[in-house]
Motif scaffolding. Sequence first.
Motif, PDB file in Angstrom:
ATOM      1  N   GLY A 129      64.002   4.063 105.762  1.00 54.37           N
ATOM      2  CA  GLY A 129      65.007   3.216 105.512  1.00 54.37           C
ATOM      3  C   GLY A 129      66.311   4.031 105.273  1.00 54.37           C
ATOM      4  O   GLY A 129      66.924   4.703 105.272  1.00 54.37           O
ATOM      5  N   THR A 130      67.859   3.045 105.119  1.00 55.03           N
ATOM      6  CA  THR A 130      68.977   3.697 104.630  1.00 55.03           C
ATOM      7  C   THR A 130      68.550   4.215 102.772  1.00 55.03           C
ATOM      8  O   THR A 130      68.048   4.251 102.324  1.00 55.03           O
ATOM      9  CB  THR A 130      69.753   2.861 104.102  1.00 55.03           C
ATOM     10  N   ALA A 131      69.798   5.023 102.903  1.00 51.62           N
ATOM     11  CA  ALA A 131      69.694   5.416 101.626  1.00 51.62           C
ATOM     12  C   ALA A 131      69.119   5.063 100.295  1.00 51.62           C
ATOM     13  O   ALA A 131      69.175   4.817  99.779  1.00 51.62           O
ATOM     14  CB  ALA A 131      70.836   7.429 101.330  1.00 51.62           C
ATOM     15  N   GLY A 132      70.324   3.647 100.498  1.00 52.35           N
ATOM     16  CA  GLY A 132      70.574   2.725  99.038  1.00 52.35           C
ATOM     17  C   GLY A 132      69.085   2.144  99.247  1.00 52.35           C
ATOM     18  O   GLY A 132      68.756   2.125  97.442  1.00 52.35           O
TER      19      GLY A 132
ATOM     20  N   ALA B   2      66.799   2.019  96.065  1.00 51.21           N
ATOM     21  CA  ALA B   2      66.736   0.703  94.756  1.00 51.21           C
ATOM     22  C   ALA B   2      64.923   0.486  94.911  1.00 51.21           C
ATOM     23  O   ALA B   2      64.283  -0.222  93.396  1.00 51.21           O
ATOM     24  CB  ALA B   2      67.331  -0.439  95.815  1.00 51.21           C
ATOM     25  N   GLN B   3      64.562   1.020  96.157  1.00 49.45           N
ATOM     26  CA  GLN B   3      63.133   0.688  95.933  1.00 49.45           C
ATOM     27  C   GLN B   3      62.416   2.138  94.511  1.00 49.45           C
ATOM     28  O   GLN B   3      61.243   1.664  93.815  1.00 49.45           O
ATOM     29  CB  GLN B   3      62.028   1.026  97.184  1.00 49.45           C
TER      30      GLN B   3
ATOM     31  N   VAL C 122      68.773  14.015  99.318  1.00 49.69           N
ATOM     32  CA  VAL C 122      70.397  14.070  99.267  1.00 49.69           C
ATOM     33  C   VAL C 122      70.477  15.671 100.056  1.00 49.69           C
ATOM     34  O   VAL C 122      70.841  16.037 100.769  1.00 49.69           O
ATOM     35  CB  VAL C 122      71.629  14.283  98.226  1.00 49.69           C
ATOM     36  N   VAL C 123      69.886  16.755  99.278  1.00 50.19           N
ATOM     37  CA  VAL C 123      69.509  18.163  99.321  1.00 50.19           C
ATOM     38  C   VAL C 123      69.172  18.564 100.439  1.00 50.19           C
ATOM     39  O   VAL C 123      69.356  18.931 101.991  1.00 50.19           O
ATOM     40  CB  VAL C 123      68.798  19.062  97.919  1.00 50.19           C
ATOM     41  N   ASP C 124      67.375  17.773 101.254  1.00 44.84           N
ATOM     42  CA  ASP C 124      66.984  17.859 102.527  1.00 44.84           C
ATOM     43  C   ASP C 124      66.899  17.019 103.266  1.00 44.84           C
ATOM     44  O   ASP C 124      65.758  16.076 102.565  1.00 44.84           O
ATOM     45  CB  ASP C 124      65.527  18.423 101.997  1.00 44.84           C
ATOM     46  N   PRO C 125      67.526  16.750 104.313  1.00 38.29           N
ATOM     47  CA  PRO C 125      67.308  15.717 104.836  1.00 38.29           C
ATOM     48  C   PRO C 125      66.263  14.889 105.470  1.00 38.29           C
ATOM     49  O   PRO C 125      65.631  14.184 106.108  1.00 38.29           O
ATOM     50  CB  PRO C 125      68.458  15.427 105.706  1.00 38.29           C
TER      51      PRO C 125
END
Lengths: 333, 298
Positions: free
Chosen positions: A20-23, A27-28, A321-324
């Motif tokens: 899903g999205t990063a946010g 949260a999860q 963040v570092v390694d998508p």
Amino acid sequence: MSTKSLDSLSAAPRTTATAGTAGRVIAQRTAGSIFVLWAAVTLTFFVLRLTPGDPVTAILGGAGSSPSPETVAAVRAEYGLDQPVLVQYLSYLGGLLRGDFGVSYIFKVPVLEIIGPQILPTLQLAGLALVFAWIIALAFTILTVGRGRVLDGVGRGIEVFFASLPQFWVGIMLAVVFAVTLGWFPVAGNDGFRSLVLPALSLAIPLAGFIAQVTRSSFEEVLAQPFILSARARGLSDTLVRITHALRHAILPGLTLSAWAVGSLVSSAVVAEIIFARPGLGRSLVDAITNRDLPVTLAVVFIIAAVYILVNLVVDVLYRVVDPRTNPKGSAA
Amino acid sequence: MSLILDPTTAEEDRSGVPTPAKPQSRTFRFVRGTPIGVWIAAALLAFLVLAAVAPSVFLRQDPFEIDPANAFESPSGVHLFGTDQNGRDVFSRVVAGTGQSLLLGLAATAIGLLLGGALGITAGVSGKWLDSAICRFVEILFAFPGLLLALIVIAVSGTGVVTAAIAVGVGSAPGYARMLRTQTLQVIAAPYVETALSLGRSKSHILWHTIVPNVARPLFVLVTLGIGQAIVWASSLSFLGLGAQPPAAEWGAMLADGRNYLQVAWWIAAFPGIFITLAALTTTVVGHHLQRRLEAEV
């Protein structure tokens, strides 16, 4: 960031199927961490109830004392021990939410007053140990990987040797050589940076062995990648290739290991704290276990678990963040 | 030529091209012959095992005999590792402690594997619900890093050698549970399990005759690798005064004892530590070698 362009050159397949999205992921993960922390506290609370012997005996000064039934009843009521276990548990949880860890059985003061001042020294020790461990590990990796059979073998051997060293023995030997014999560092105490060096090193040296083993194998892998060959083909020097191109990729698996390392450092700090007579959480924990001071034991366990879970959460999020490319199985494999 | 290759084709592609690093050569060397380092480790490990099983072979003095007139003697021909504050021969005490330390490590590893195996294999063969319940439970246990789980066990059951073994075993169980679950899942996916199913074998028959033996196959390697760490952990507990108690000739307890005399006699603390390191180092080196062998076979 230039990582992006390098990533597209690396041989690992890219995955587009993220959860899903990063946010939402953050949260999860946060919710999951809070659940684990709650479960850990609950488990510890009920497991420590299994401790044989009446807590009142510990409160009233050990097995030797023979208090009157009235005193026992009064103490029982004072510490809430006359309530059903479930009520005690709920009131403990309620206290935790307000930052109240209860009252020490031995010192008869709020637990936070005892362990509050111990938190920072332990975190400083663990933090510096982690920094030292990374410096040692990276030095080994950069200097010995892929530098011919002999150097490679020497590096590998020293890493396994370091990883096998018991921290407490390293601590004692460092104390003998650098404090007692050479007098470069204080033998004991908590007096600024100089008194922190030897305890931190005693924790860092075995840890460096573990980190270096991981960074070595990923560094080897990265050095074999086509983009390294292309960088060399562009005429970059060996050192430049190692530091600017290979290192960045090679430290990622070590980063995950660091989350584990912080946790194990905070809990194994006790060894260094006892050898070098430093204040700290680990020392309070061992004292509390020996004295059967359940509230302090529970509180220290809670704090160590909380630090560990928090660091894992942060690294987990940072990793994304570092390694998508990160997939659920991790890119270390 | 495209630079985006998947690892397998990259591997083949590189065979003709000179490469800066040769990752294959290491595995190659291990399959061809055992490196000298592994031989040395195996020999030292054999020495430790012999000292554990038959200490009398190496014992020249009684490890518990007190001789105050000869206290704090530095290492010499008579006392190879010197004498301690009570004039006891440090070499004899270290040798005498080998049995207890190795046994502690072995027992702790066995307990850890048993608990971890029960959790991991059950999770691996169970349906979704039980599997995720066990995984969650193991995840919660992972919230207690390093020695913490062992310390909780000691807080409940008190100090001593037996509780130290149990504590270290419980402390290592979550790691084994995770490893053995993965192993179980791999075994279940193997064609021979499908064959057994299609042959109409019962589920419990397959569990005990197909899955468990195949999961247990790399167990020897796990034990070898785990025992070194278990020895270090158990001796740490003894060092903290939570495991074996003095005057027991246990390495961690001896170290704790010798710590008080560092200024006058470094050897009392140094030699037990060297033996802990040796035990951990040799088992790790031999274990890694066995692991590579096993992986190369598969």
